[in-house]
Design an enzyme around this catalytic site. Structure first.
Site, mmCIF file in Angstrom:
data_model
loop_
_atom_site.group_PDB
_atom_site.id
_atom_site.type_symbol
_atom_site.label_atom_id
_atom_site.label_comp_id
_atom_site.label_asym_id
_atom_site.label_seq_id
_atom_site.Cartn_x
_atom_site.Cartn_y
_atom_site.Cartn_z
ATOM 1 C CG ASP A 48 -1.695 -1.227 1.394
ATOM 2 O OD1 ASP A 48 -2.384 -1.583 0.443
ATOM 3 O OD2 ASP A 48 -1.623 -1.856 2.453
ATOM 4 C CB SER A 64 1.573 6.077 3.407
ATOM 5 O OG SER A 64 0.566 5.372 4.064
ATOM 6 N NE ARG A 65 0.156 3.587 -4.237
ATOM 7 C CZ ARG A 65 1.096 2.669 -4.250
ATOM 8 N NH1 ARG A 65 0.966 1.586 -3.523
ATOM 9 N NH2 ARG A 65 2.162 2.812 -4.989
ATOM 10 C CB VAL A 66 -4.446 2.766 3.047
ATOM 11 C CG1 VAL A 66 -4.810 2.209 1.718
ATOM 12 C CG2 VAL A 66 -3.381 1.934 3.714
#
Ligand code: ATP
Ligand code: MG
Length: 567
Positions: free
Chosen positions: A340, A365-367
């Site tokens: 992620d 950081s995608r989430v």
């Protein structure tokens, strides 16, 4: 006694007819056809499952990997060189199981849960399957709680949430392991169980990691799983799955666990070695075709479970080593696409003194955004953008052209932010201290301090807050929030500290002359009254530590400052 051949024949006939062939299942037993390099080809175990454990003589355990038409290819754990051709192999009907439980906490073990330290036997009562199907989407919920690393640069710009998979990627010796160790240390008093899986490292390095964790009081809720470099490939291949199973034990009790896989490049290499010995067809970079599946099925097991499932979490921090910063090689691209987000470390930054050496432009950081503490969100929202712009401007400014004041200001701010984000290893920070440091930068207070003095300033600021305003720090740490009143209180303390520390620049950014700053007065009262007569004040605030290089630098700066003042 007289023997009647007819009678014997009839008895034999009876026996043969009455033979119950169902009770003896010959398909469960086989023989070794061929053995070498820790790999066995086995004939006869017809119903063998993929990844099933097989029993061989001398306590050797086999793991069935290749199910072929007339034989089974298995990798062997244990003293496989004692096994020879024609030896008997038994099916166990079980997939590989790993001992799990609280008993493993504080221990250094091999992937089969056997102790590698000298702290005695481990009496676990439970086992878990090494391979476990990752929970589906209905059993999951979004990542919302922060997994604090204690590193300013990460928690502010690349926040990681519990249940997330965040890759740490970079060349050798760029501080990848340091980030992982700092994260474990930062969570020593939290409810997070940490599992550090060392794959293909030297045993001495692993022992050193364990000693560091012990010194920092972080070993009590940590398990180290080691498959050192000299181990056979199958052991290295097993290690991350074993570590994951140990983490899942806590996950499915509704607790929180963190698994660090250091590193998956060596794991992939071990798998390639095994696959080539098993004569699987090599593909790109000689890895077998299912090397993507190797890592995806591991990392998919990182999860934040829904509340109905207990709400536990398993966070994964895989590590990948790149060659010369090449993130487009096979294994790096695979793992980047599975995770992620990634923390990308660069050698150039490392050598220029940025610690941790994170490239903000390529890290993401995608989430984790939803999982960031409110306080940090409040002070750091602009940080990423500012830093990326600074890096761009910096490259541009190298050409030495005249820069307009606005650009100069941005450059000055950027320099100070980079300095403020620097952090020594083994010194993770709680939220409040991180927020203070970053707020001092983003709100512009550091603009009045010289870049070289920023670290010292922040150190003084934080120790003063600890002694004079501990309530404020505690409030931020406990709530994770920064209320408007607290923000004002923090701003006031920082302003006060700037005045007491002795600013180098006034509010407009003009350098201050000697005598205008408190620091100069302080110094005159202090130890070295003679040292700087006739000079401007620059560079002498920390003259105790400054070497020759610093002095000449300071002179150059003094000249510049004078020029600035006359202009
Ligand atoms: N924040 C930091 N401050 C100071 N020194 C650091 C920091 N981070 C790492 N180092 C130092 O840099 C060196 C390399 O760090 P580390 O072993 O973590 O890198 P690595 O990428 O894991 O290396 P390898 O490729 O060998 O596994 C170590 O000597 C470590 O002490
Ligand atoms: Mg390392």
């Amino acid at each position: 006694m007289e023997i009647n051949p007819d009678e014997i024949a009839s008895i034999l006939r009876e026996r043969i007819e009455g033979l119950d062939t169902d009770s003896a299942d010959l398909s469960e037993v086989g023989t070794v056809l061929e053995i070498g390099d820790g790999i066995a080809r086995i004939h006869g175990v017809d119903n063998c499952m993929s990844l099933e454990m097989l029993e061989l003589p001398h306590d050797v355990v086999g793991l069935a990997l290749n199910l072929e038409e007339d034989n089974v290819g298995a990798v062997l754990f244990g003293d496989w060189d004692k096994v020879s051709e024609d030896d008997t192999v038994k099916r166990t009907g079980k997939l590989l199981e790993i001992p799990v439980g609280e008993e493993l906490l504080g221990r250094l073990v091999d992937p089969l849960g056997r102790p590698l330290d000298d702290k005695g036997d481990i009496n676990t009562t439970e086992t878990r399957s090494a391979e476990h199907k990752a929970p589906g989407v209905v059993h999951r919920q979004p990542v919302v709680e922060p997994m604090q690393t204690g590193l300013k640069a990460i928690d502010s710009m690349i926040p990681i949430g519990r249940g997330q998979r965040e890759l740490i990627i970079g060349d050798r010796q760029t501080g990848k392991t340091a980030i992982a160790i700092d994260t474990i240390i930062n969570n020593r008093d939290s409810d997070l169980v940490c599992i550090y899986v060392a794959i293909g490292q030297r045993m001495s390095t692993v022992v050193q990691v364990m000693e560091t964790l012990e010194e920092n009081g972080a070993m009590d809720n940590t398990i180290i799983v080691a498959a050192p470099a000299d181990e056979a490939a199958p052991i290295k291949y097993m290690a991350p799955y074993a570590g994951c199973a140990m983490g899942e034990h806590f996950l499915y009790q509704g607790k929180h666990a963190l698994c660090i896989y250091d590193d998956l490049s060596k794991h992939a290499a071990a798998y390639r070695q095994m696959s080539l010995l098993l004569r699987r067809p090599p593909g790109r970079e000689a890895y077998p075709g299912d090397v993507f599946y190797l890592h995806s099925r591991l990392l998919e097991r990182a999860v934040k479970l829904s509340d109905e499932e207990g709400g536990g979490s398993l966070t994964a921090l895989p590590v990948i080593e790149t060659q010369a910063g090449d993130i487009s090689a096979y294994i790096p691209t695979n793992v980047i696409s599975i995770t992620d987000g990634q923390i990308f470390l660069e050698s150039d930054l490392f050598y220029s003194g940025v610690r941790p050496a994170i490239n903000v432009g390529t890290s993401v950081s995608r989430v984790g955004g939803n999982a960031q503490t409110k306080a940090m969100k409040k002070v750091a929202s602009q940080l990423r953008l500012d830093l990326s712009q600074y890096r761009e401007l910096e490259a541009f400014a190298q050409f030495g052209s005249e820069l307009d004041p606005e650009t100069q200001k941005q450059l000055a701010r950027g320099e100070r932010m980079v300095e403020a984000l620097n952090q020594k290893e083994r010194q993770p920070m709680p939220v409040a201290e991180q927020v203070t440091s970053i707020f001092a930068g983003t709100a512009g207070y550091l603009d009045r301090i010289k870049t070289e003095r920023v670290t010292e300033f922040l150190g003084d600021l934080i120790s003063r807050l600890h002694s004079e305003n501990k309530d404020l720090l505690d409030r931020i740490n406990e709530s994770g929030d920064l209320s408007d009143e607290d923000e004002q209180a923090l701003a006031k303390s920082i302003e006060q500290m700037v005045d007491d520390f002795g600013p180098d620049f006034d509010e407009e950014g003009n350098p201050l002359e000697e005598g205008e700053s408190d620091r100069v007065t302080r110094r005159e009262e202090g130890e070295e009254p003679e040292s700087s007569s006739g000079e401007t004040e620059s560079g002498d605030g920390d003259s105790g530590k400054a070497g020759d290089a610093d002095e000449s630098e300071a002179d150059a700066e003094a000249e510049q400052e004078e020029a600035g003042a006359t202009a």
